[in-house]
Scaffold this active site. Structure first.
Site, short mmCIF file in Angstrom:
data_model
loop_
_atom_site.label_atom_id
_atom_site.label_comp_id
_atom_site.label_asym_id
_atom_site.label_seq_id
_atom_site.Cartn_x
_atom_site.Cartn_y
_atom_site.Cartn_z
N SER A 97 22.03 78.62 94.73
CA SER A 97 22.54 78.98 96.06
C SER A 97 24.01 78.71 96.33
O SER A 97 24.51 79.10 97.38
CB SER A 97 21.72 78.28 97.14
N LYS A 130 27.64 74.27 105.42
CA LYS A 130 26.40 75.02 105.49
C LYS A 130 25.54 74.43 106.60
O LYS A 130 25.55 73.22 106.82
CB LYS A 130 25.69 74.92 104.13
N SER A 170 21.40 81.07 98.86
CA SER A 170 21.24 80.92 100.28
C SER A 170 22.51 80.52 101.04
O SER A 170 22.56 80.67 102.26
CB SER A 170 20.16 79.87 100.56
N1 GLN Z 1 17.03 81.69 95.45
C1 GLN Z 1 16.41 80.46 95.08
C2 GLN Z 1 15.27 80.18 96.04
O1 GLN Z 1 15.08 80.96 96.89
C3 GLN Z 1 17.40 79.33 95.09
C4 GLN Z 1 17.82 78.96 96.45
C5 GLN Z 1 18.71 77.76 96.46
O2 GLN Z 1 19.39 77.45 95.49
N2 GLN Z 1 18.69 77.05 97.56
O3 GLN Z 1 14.59 79.20 95.95
#
Ligand code: GLN
Length: 529
Positions: free
Chosen positions: A192, A93, A168
């Site tokens: 994510s 990532k 994400s």
């Molecule tokens: N969708 C959640 C957020 O926007 C989790 C994102 C994540 O796990 N990095 O914070």
């Protein structure tokens, strides 16, 4: 072998690739070139990658081949074993820093930033012989559930190119689903890894908080962030976690806990794997069947629960009564921590720098133009929640509710060995569908974020399709009990080994190399018009 001779090798699982390399059926360089060719042909339409390090990857593959030819034929396990990921392509990532390479975290503010050092997990991967291919697209600073908040444009879902891959870590999930790599690293702060795994039909695990070092991982919310693996099956994900997990003295939150050999623990034989659920007690939390859940998703989850029960697991319906507060407390705690973590992007230390009239002007100009709308929203929410006069009402209160959420899990684990739940209430949604409504986007993670709040491990495994799109089944475990979750995932794979959906490839793979197919950014623009 040269590029393009054997695209079929990209279809293998990582553990099959490892065996093929050891048996001399193909070289690490040929394996890499087959993957690079797919990436070159398909990344315009998939947009899973933000940068590809072809030269660095080739050097690693050549080095792997040298080691294989010198020591080839040795067993995968045992004291004299070759490194477990020797010659296997892996994606990171775009928030895992690697020396001399770009890591943007999906943000304009980190454009041009080259890391002076390697993340701990990048070192571990290199020691394990992995071939790091490049960095994958993501929501800016990991804030989002669709990868649409990337400054570099969205990623498509290989199952339906007009839909999101989740987020994400959507780039990592899409890259694994589309056979661009067999393995990828993601991070999970509220879902994510698990949610994009669910939406792309891949396996993704968020380990226990503290299992993997975050040294060299660009931070979002430090009490929630965890690094974890994506793979196309449970064994592969287990293999990757085994490589990156463990104490690192550069990260004081990484735990000095023994790391089991997760992959070696898994039964090779399907019957044995399926039988391993006999007598296990699995809790089914009522609250995770949330309002707004798609009927097709609920049906797949209930079928999976039925299949596990038929295989001998005991299903215990139970309640995690504070679940309904998970989302609200997460959206105080995560932005609060993010607002502190992101204060370092000041135009002096990293990446982009925009000049203003004075020091404050530089700061405002850099951050004003460098951060996207969602990141600004989080910084404002977080700064507000932490400000004098509001701290007690919001942040402190949220921390107290967090304790209650954790207690729900503690009580549940007195009764059961693991929990079973949906990963996401819906299948992959269309590009643009939730962009105008932040709360709709936030609800994507309603079934995953309590797990981060409690610091527990969770895994998402594919459990069939709804309306032609993948559905993810989540297992949640006690702290440090990743082995159990891999075992359950592997058992579920064995139980459903002959299901028709298991043999299906993502529907839209053929369109990825179509020169007339639009890029995801064009699809998103069309959807919003
Ligand atoms: N969708 C959640 C957020 O926007 C989790 C994102 C994540 O796990 N990095 O914070």
């Amino acid at each position: 072998m040269t590029a393009g001779q054997d695209p079929a090798i990209t279809r293998l699982r990582a553990h099959e690739m490892a065996a093929g390399l050891r048996e001399g059926r193909f070289t690490a360089l040929a394996l890499l070139e087959a993957h690079l060719e797919l990436i070159r042909d398909e990344n315009r339409v998939l947009h899973a990658w933000s940068s590809v390090d072809e030269d660095g990857a080739r050097q690693a593959a050549v080095a792997a081949d040298r080691q294989l030819s010198k020591e080839g034929g040795r067993a995968i396990q045992g004291p004299a074993a070759l490194p477990p990921l020797l010659g296997i392509p892996v994606a990171l990532k775009d928030l895992v820093v690697t020396r001399g390479q770009p890591s943007t975290a999906g943000s304009r503010i980190l454009k041009g930033f080259l890391s002076p050092y390697d993340a701990h997990i990048a070192e571990r991967l290199r020691e394990a012989g992995a071939v790091v291919v490049g960095k994958t697209n993501m929501d800016e600073f990991a804030m989002g559930s669709s990868t649409e908040h990337s400054a570099w444009g969205p990623t498509a879902n290989p199952w339906a190119l007009d839909r999101v891959p989740g987020g994400s870590s959507g780039g990592s999930a899409a890259a694994v689903a589309a056979f661009h790599v067999p393995l990828a690293i993601g991070t999970d702060t509220g879902g994510s890894i698990r949610q994009p795994a669910a939406l792309t039909g891949t396996v993704g695990m968020k380990p226990t908080y503290g299992r993997v070092s975050r040294y060299g991982i660009i931070a979002f919310a430090s009490s929630l962030d965890q690094v974890g693996p994506f793979g196309r099956d449970v064994r592969d994900a287990a293999m990757l976690l085994g490589v990156v997990a463990g104490r690192d003295e550069h990260d004081s939150t990484s735990a000095p806990m023994q790391v089991p050999d997760y992959a070696a623990e898994l039964p090779a034989d399907d019957d044995e794997a399926a039988a391993s659920v006999k007598g296990l007690r699995l809790g089914l939390p009522r609250e995770y069947f949330v309002p707004g859940m798609e009927p097709g998703v609920e049906a797949r989850i209930r079928e999976a629960v039925g299949a596990l029960e038929a295989a001998g697991a005991e299903i215990v319906e139970l309640s995690l009564p504070h679940s309904e507060y998970g989302l609200a407390t997460y959206y105080i705690i995560a932005p609060a921590e993010a607002s502190a973590n992101l204060a370092r992007y000041d135009g002096i230390r990293y990446g982009q720098s925009v000049r203003g009239e004075d020091v404050l002007g530089n700061y405002l100009a850099t951050r004003g133009s460098g951060f996207g709308a969602e990141v600004k929203r989080r910084v404002m929410l977080g700064t507000y929640a932490l400000s004098a006069g509001y701290y007690d009402a919001y942040y402190l209160k949220a921390q107290k509710v967090r304790t209650l959420l954790k207690r729900d899990f503690d009580l549940a684990f007195k009764q059961v060995d693991a929990l079973i739940a949906p990963t996401s209430p819906t299948v992959a949604f269309p590009l643009g569908a939730r962009l105008a409504d932040p709360v709709a986007m936030y609800l994507s993670d309603v079934c995953t974020l309590p797990v981060n709040m409690a610091g527990l491990p969770g895994i998402s495994v594919p459990c069939g399709l709804s309306e032609g799109l993948p559905v993810g089944l989540q297992f949640i475990g006690r702290a440090w009990d990743e082995s159990r979750l891999f075992g359950l995932g592997r058992a579920y794979e064995a139980i459903t080994a002959s299901a028709e959906w298991r043999s299906l490839e993502p529907t839209d793979l053929p369109a990825l190399s179509d020169p007339s197919a639009p890029a995801p950014a064009e699809r998103l623009a069309a959807a919003r018009a």
